[in-house]
Each structure stands twice: as C-alpha cells, then as structure tokens.
Design a protein around this motif. Structure first.
Motif, PDB file in Angstrom:
ATOM      1  N   SER A  44      27.267   2.423  20.049  1.00  0.00           N
ATOM      2  CA  SER A  44      27.087   1.303  19.387  1.00  0.00           C
ATOM      3  C   SER A  44      28.453   0.172  19.653  1.00  0.00           C
ATOM      4  N   ALA A  45      29.382   0.846  20.455  1.00  0.00           N
ATOM      5  CA  ALA A  45      30.068  -0.477  21.101  1.00  0.00           C
ATOM      6  C   ALA A  45      29.349  -1.256  22.443  1.00  0.00           C
ATOM      7  N   ASP A  46      28.666   0.245  23.065  1.00  0.00           N
ATOM      8  CA  ASP A  46      28.280  -0.766  24.314  1.00  0.00           C
ATOM      9  C   ASP A  46      26.943  -1.822  23.625  1.00  0.00           C
ATOM     10  N   ALA A  47      26.535  -1.128  22.823  1.00  0.00           N
ATOM     11  CA  ALA A  47      25.447  -2.083  22.374  1.00  0.00           C
ATOM     12  C   ALA A  47      26.166  -3.818  21.271  1.00  0.00           C
ATOM     13  N   ARG A  48      27.067  -3.652  21.410  1.00  0.00           N
ATOM     14  CA  ARG A  48      27.392  -4.726  20.327  1.00  0.00           C
ATOM     15  C   ARG A  48      28.119  -5.659  21.533  1.00  0.00           C
ATOM     16  N   ARG A  49      28.604  -5.129  23.127  1.00  0.00           N
ATOM     17  CA  ARG A  49      29.434  -5.343  24.687  1.00  0.00           C
ATOM     18  C   ARG A  49      28.005  -6.469  25.080  1.00  0.00           C
ATOM     19  N   ARG A  50      26.712  -5.934  24.347  1.00  0.00           N
ATOM     20  CA  ARG A  50      25.673  -6.633  25.526  1.00  0.00           C
ATOM     21  C   ARG A  50      24.970  -8.063  24.456  1.00  0.00           C
ATOM     22  N   SER A  51      25.177  -9.122  25.177  1.00  0.00           N
ATOM     23  CA  SER A  51      24.658 -10.429  24.669  1.00  0.00           C
ATOM     24  C   SER A  51      23.149 -10.769  23.718  1.00  0.00           C
ATOM     25  N   ILE A  52      23.713 -10.782  22.516  1.00  0.00           N
ATOM     26  CA  ILE A  52      22.444 -11.205  22.190  1.00  0.00           C
ATOM     27  C   ILE A  52      21.710 -12.305  22.356  1.00  0.00           C
ATOM     28  N   LEU A  53      22.157 -12.847  23.205  1.00  0.00           N
ATOM     29  CA  LEU A  53      21.535 -14.005  24.247  1.00  0.00           C
ATOM     30  C   LEU A  53      20.894 -13.504  25.219  1.00  0.00           C
ATOM     31  N   ARG A  54      20.879 -12.460  26.042  1.00  0.00           N
ATOM     32  CA  ARG A  54      19.732 -11.950  26.821  1.00  0.00           C
ATOM     33  C   ARG A  54      19.020 -11.305  26.351  1.00  0.00           C
ATOM     34  N   ASP A  55      18.698 -11.022  25.247  1.00  0.00           N
ATOM     35  CA  ASP A  55      17.445 -10.059  24.603  1.00  0.00           C
ATOM     36  C   ASP A  55      16.235 -11.418  24.429  1.00  0.00           C
ATOM     37  N   ALA A  56      15.679 -11.351  25.111  1.00  0.00           N
ATOM     38  CA  ALA A  56      14.150 -12.128  25.296  1.00  0.00           C
ATOM     39  C   ALA A  56      13.762 -12.245  23.845  1.00  0.00           C
ATOM     40  N   ALA A  57      13.599 -10.893  23.135  1.00  0.00           N
ATOM     41  CA  ALA A  57      12.441 -10.767  21.813  1.00  0.00           C
ATOM     42  C   ALA A  57      14.090 -11.746  20.934  1.00  0.00           C
ATOM     43  N   PHE A  58      14.597 -11.288  20.693  1.00  0.00           N
ATOM     44  CA  PHE A  58      15.966 -12.184  20.444  1.00  0.00           C
ATOM     45  C   PHE A  58      15.703 -13.146  20.535  1.00  0.00           C
ATOM     46  N   LEU A  59      15.916 -13.626  21.536  1.00  0.00           N
ATOM     47  CA  LEU A  59      15.528 -15.885  21.888  1.00  0.00           C
ATOM     48  C   LEU A  59      14.345 -16.624  20.977  1.00  0.00           C
ATOM     49  N   ARG A  60      13.093 -15.416  21.375  1.00  0.00           N
ATOM     50  CA  ARG A  60      11.966 -15.720  20.297  1.00  0.00           C
ATOM     51  C   ARG A  60      12.259 -16.134  18.867  1.00  0.00           C
ATOM     52  N   LEU A  61      12.616 -15.087  18.343  1.00  0.00           N
ATOM     53  CA  LEU A  61      13.022 -15.027  16.962  1.00  0.00           C
ATOM     54  C   LEU A  61      13.916 -15.621  16.478  1.00  0.00           C
ATOM     55  N   TRP A  62      14.859 -16.203  17.371  1.00  0.00           N
ATOM     56  CA  TRP A  62      16.432 -17.224  16.991  1.00  0.00           C
ATOM     57  C   TRP A  62      15.093 -18.804  17.405  1.00  0.00           C
ATOM     58  N   SER A  63      14.286 -18.582  18.040  1.00  0.00           N
ATOM     59  CA  SER A  63      13.853 -20.143  18.316  1.00  0.00           C
ATOM     60  C   SER A  63      12.962 -21.056  17.312  1.00  0.00           C
ATOM     61  N   GLY A  64      12.442 -19.189  16.198  1.00  0.00           N
ATOM     62  CA  GLY A  64      12.203 -19.358  15.287  1.00  0.00           C
ATOM     63  C   GLY A  64      12.701 -19.963  13.781  1.00  0.00           C
ATOM     64  N   THR A  65      13.740 -19.520  13.714  1.00  0.00           N
ATOM     65  CA  THR A  65      14.147 -19.448  12.731  1.00  0.00           C
ATOM     66  C   THR A  65      15.203 -20.665  13.245  1.00  0.00           C
ATOM     67  N   THR A  66      15.138 -21.426  14.102  1.00  0.00           N
ATOM     68  CA  THR A  66      15.696 -22.634  14.084  1.00  0.00           C
ATOM     69  C   THR A  66      15.186 -23.646  13.713  1.00  0.00           C
ATOM     70  N   ALA A  67      14.085 -23.198  14.260  1.00  0.00           N
ATOM     71  CA  ALA A  67      12.672 -24.496  13.934  1.00  0.00           C
ATOM     72  C   ALA A  67      12.577 -24.767  12.556  1.00  0.00           C
ATOM     73  N   SER A  68      12.507 -23.561  11.312  1.00  0.00           N
ATOM     74  CA  SER A  68      11.938 -23.638  10.218  1.00  0.00           C
ATOM     75  C   SER A  68      13.296 -24.272   9.654  1.00  0.00           C
ATOM     76  N   GLY A  69      14.317 -23.613   9.994  1.00  0.00           N
ATOM     77  CA  GLY A  69      15.451 -24.290   9.538  1.00  0.00           C
ATOM     78  C   GLY A  69      15.759 -26.294  10.016  1.00  0.00           C
ATOM     79  N   LEU A  70      15.124 -26.092  10.683  1.00  0.00           N
ATOM     80  CA  LEU A  70      15.230 -27.829  10.978  1.00  0.00           C
ATOM     81  C   LEU A  70      14.118 -28.500  10.463  1.00  0.00           C
ATOM     82  N   ALA A  71      12.471 -27.794   9.817  1.00  0.00           N
ATOM     83  CA  ALA A  71      11.662 -28.439   9.345  1.00  0.00           C
ATOM     84  C   ALA A  71      12.564 -28.293   7.863  1.00  0.00           C
ATOM     85  N   THR A  72      13.242 -27.471   7.094  1.00  0.00           N
ATOM     86  CA  THR A  72      12.845 -27.673   5.926  1.00  0.00           C
ATOM     87  C   THR A  72      14.223 -28.691   5.706  1.00  0.00           C
ATOM     88  N   TRP A  73      15.429 -28.592   7.117  1.00  0.00           N
ATOM     89  CA  TRP A  73      16.558 -29.587   6.316  1.00  0.00           C
ATOM     90  C   TRP A  73      15.422 -31.247   6.100  1.00  0.00           C
TER      91      TRP A  73
END
Length: 425
Positions: free
Chosen positions: A17-46
């Motif tokens: 768990s400690a090793d997993a926590r140390r890995r930056s989430i911003l290096r995860d391509a799947a998360f970056l796609r998820l992050w982009s989608g949620t950001t777009a939905s949040g901006l559209a909502t606002w």
C-alpha cells in the motif's frame, strides 16, 4: 449479511500500500482520462447557469425564463440521480457515464434553439440536461473506485476536486471574454461539447462486483442501496451534517453575502472577494488533503466541515472586510478537508455492487436540498431578520458536524468492527 466481493487487485503485482501510494496518480493514463472527463463534466455543470445569466444580460432570456430553466434543470437532476444509481450498479459504470453525459450533450444544442424563440423547448431541454448531469454523478463516483486502486484514491479525489476549483476560479473571466466574441447560442453549443468530452474520454472500469444481478424494480434496488447506507452509521451521520451545513450555511451566505457587501461595505468588492477567497481556500484544502492522513481522519473531516460556520458568523458581526475574506478562505479549506476523505471513505467502505446507489443518496440530499435552503432563507430573513437567521445558521454549521462526530465509526469514517480490526466474511 450479504457477501461482498473482493475489490479488484492493485495494478502492480505484489506492491504494498505504501508503494502504491507513492506512485503519482498523475502518471496513470487511465486516471488522467477519468480526470479529464470529470473536469469537463464539472466545468459544464458550472458553465450552464453562468451562460444563461449572460443570456439575460443580452436580453435573449428574461429573468423569469432564467428561473424556469434553472428550476427545470434542478428537477431533472433530482429525478435522475436515484435512477442512475440503480443503473450504474446494474450495468457498466462506464456505459452509464457515456449515455448520461451524451444526453446532456444533445440537450444543449436543443436548448440553444429554444432560447429566445421557444421557452417551452428550452425548458424541456434544460430538464433533460439536468437529468444527464444528475445521472453521471453517482456513475462517475463508482467508476473512480474501479479505475483507481484504494491507496491512491484520496490523492485521485483531491486531484479531481482541485481541477474543478481551478476551472471555477478562471472560467468566469474566460466565459465573459468568449461572450464578447460569440453569442449565447454558440456558448451553449460549447457547453454541449464539454459534455461530449465528459462522455467519451473516461476509461473502462473494472467491475468490482461479479455475477449477473437479478432484474428487479428500480424502487426495490434503490431501497437495497438505502439498506447498505444504514449499515454505515458514519455515512448517515456525515451525510446529515453535510446536508445541514449546505441547507443552512451555504444557502444563508448565498443570499445574505450580496446584501452585506452592498449595504454594509457599499460596493460589490466584498462579494467578489469572498467568492474568490472561498475558491482559493478550497484549492489550498485540496492540496493539503491530497497527502495529509490524520489518525482520526473522519473527525478531522467533520472539523473541516464545521469551519463553514465562520462564513455566516462573519456576515453577522461588524467585522472589517478582511475578516469576511478570511472566513471564506477557512470555509473553502474546510469543505475540501471534508469532501475528499468523504468520497474516499465511501468508495472504500461501501459494498462495491451498491456504491453507485449509496453515492446517489449522497448527491440527492446534499445537492438536492441546496435549492430548498435558498428558497426558505429569504422568507426566514423577512420574518425573523438577517441577524437571527445568520446566527442560527452558524450554530447549525458548528453543531451538526460536532453531533455527527459522536456517532460510532465517524472517527475514521469506517465501521467500528473494521476499525477494531475485525474481519467480516
């Protein structure tokens, strides 16, 4: 007790768990796609209410029509949230995200056609757009638990809320600039494009529950989600505190802040400054909570939520403008100190096959009661006076999280047996 399937394995075999926590989430391509989608939905909502407000300024809409469109959007949101929670637990969360965001993406051009020409068409489109917005919320929440491994979810949730706060901070200026160059109808099409991005860029998730679910009524499925929520006293207590703070403190400050800025300080500067200070505080809170892991995280989160009480308190007292700005910075910090651990704990503790339904209950109450608070605050001020209402709201904002902290399990936002180290079958 129902059997809960094990969560999906971490992507790196044998990683701690400690090793997993140390890995930056911003290096995860799947998360970056998820992050982009949620950001777009949040901006559209606002963006939608802001763009519709600009339509009032250029006389494409009247104030009454604006109210109708916003009310229709809210109704669509409230109707869709519980249904979406059921669908996202029955089917692929990624598919629910796609169809709900696509629904909003299609509704926005239709609304653009109705604005200024057909109020009823615009209102129906606003209701459909609100339904898409509401439907994607619990699905996105559950999809996050599938895409991101548990040790990094708090970092992931902080990164997503950080993106929403940044866009909220800079988007008004950008939208105002675009309004000079483009019409309201073009801006509404632009909001539709944001929803299209939110629909298409997120990755596929790993289903956290196995086996085919029997087909049952939506109401029965949602009731099953309610029973799951009742298994977690900390969740009900935290949700009650959050709802109380939003329905009182958030609503009161939303109504009274413009009046205080105008009548006590003689300009709109305090209104603009306090609004900006809140977002800045939220940015700071998101950065801090991305890494901070207090021993009693639930109590720390509830203490952060209680900080919102300083906002109505500052509006009540004859303080200099700087004190109001400081109060709003504290409120912004506190709301993210609560939000990020709250989302993370829900994703960790709730049974994976019921996560979307429990999340829909969260959004239904916390977001759904905000308009009710806004509607009731103005008559309450007329009846009892602003000082009484602000004082009562401050008391509720401080007392509700404190009362929630007394409920078993809130210390770590976890069921007591789990906190004690017991293993449930």
């Amino acid at each position: 007790m129902s059997t809960v399937s094990s969560p999906p394995p971490l992507p790196a075999s044998g990683a701690s768990s400690a090793d997993a926590r140390r890995r930056s989430i911003l290096r995860d391509a799947a998360f970056l796609r998820l992050w982009s989608g949620t950001t777009a939905s949040g901006l559209a909502t606002w963006a939608l209410p802001y763009v519709l407000g600009l339509a009032v300024l250029d006389r494409s809409l009247t104030a009454v029509e604006l109210g109708v469109l916003l009310a229709a959007r809210t109704i669509g949101f409230l109707v869709a949230v519980p249904v979406s929670g059921v669908l996202a637990d029955r089917h692929s969360r990624r598919a629910v995200v796609f169809w709900s965001c696509l629904t909003s993406a299609i509704a926005l051009p239709v609304m653009a056609l109705g604005v200024g020409s057909s109020p009823w068409l615009a209102a129906v489109a606003a209701g459909v757009a609100g339904a898409g917005q509401g439907a994607c919320r619990p699905a996105y929440q559950a999809l996050t638990a599938e895409v991101v491994d548990e040790p990094r979810r708090q970092q992931a949730n902080a990164a997503m809320t950080l993106a929403v706060r940044v866009t909220t901070l800079i988007a008004p200026a950008v939208t105002a600039l675009l309004a000079v160059l483009a019409s309201t109808r073009v801006l509404l099409w632009g909001v539709g494009v944001l929803w299209l991005i939110a629909a298409t860029v997120p990755p596929a998730g790993r289903r956290a529950c196995a086996g085919k679910r029997p087909s049952t009524a939506v109401v029965a499925d949602f009731a099953e989600g309610l029973r799951e929520a009742r298994r977690h006293p900390w969740f009900l207590a935290g949700l009650g505190a959050l709802t109380a703070v939003i329905a009182t403190g958030y609503s009161a400050t939303g109504v009274v802040l413009p009046l205080v800025s105008r009548d006590r300080y003689g300009s709109e500067a305090v209104l603009a400054g306090a609004t900006t200070a809140y977002v800045v505080g939220a940015l700071v809170g998101a950065v801090v909570v991305a890494r901070w892991r207090p021993g009693a995280q639930g109590w720390a989160a509830l203490a952060g939520l209680a900080l919102y009480g300083f906002a109505p308190l500052a509006l009540l007292l004859p303080v200099p403008p700087a004190a109001i700005l400081a109060a709003y910075v504290l409120a912004g910090i506190g709301i993210e100190m609560f939000n990020v651990p709250w989302f993370t704990a829900t994703q960790r503790e709730v049974a994976p096959d019921k996560l979307a339904r429990v999340s829909s209950l969260d959004f239904l109450l916390s977001y759904g009661l905000a308009p009710v608070g806004l509607i009731l605050i103005a008559p309450a001020i007329d009846a009892f006076g602003a000082s009484v209402v602000l004082g009562a709201c401050a008391v509720v904002c401080f007392a509700a999280p404190a009362a929630a902290a007394l409920v078993p399990g809130t210390r770590g936002f976890s069921r007591e047996r789990r906190q004690a180290g017991a293993i449930e079958d």
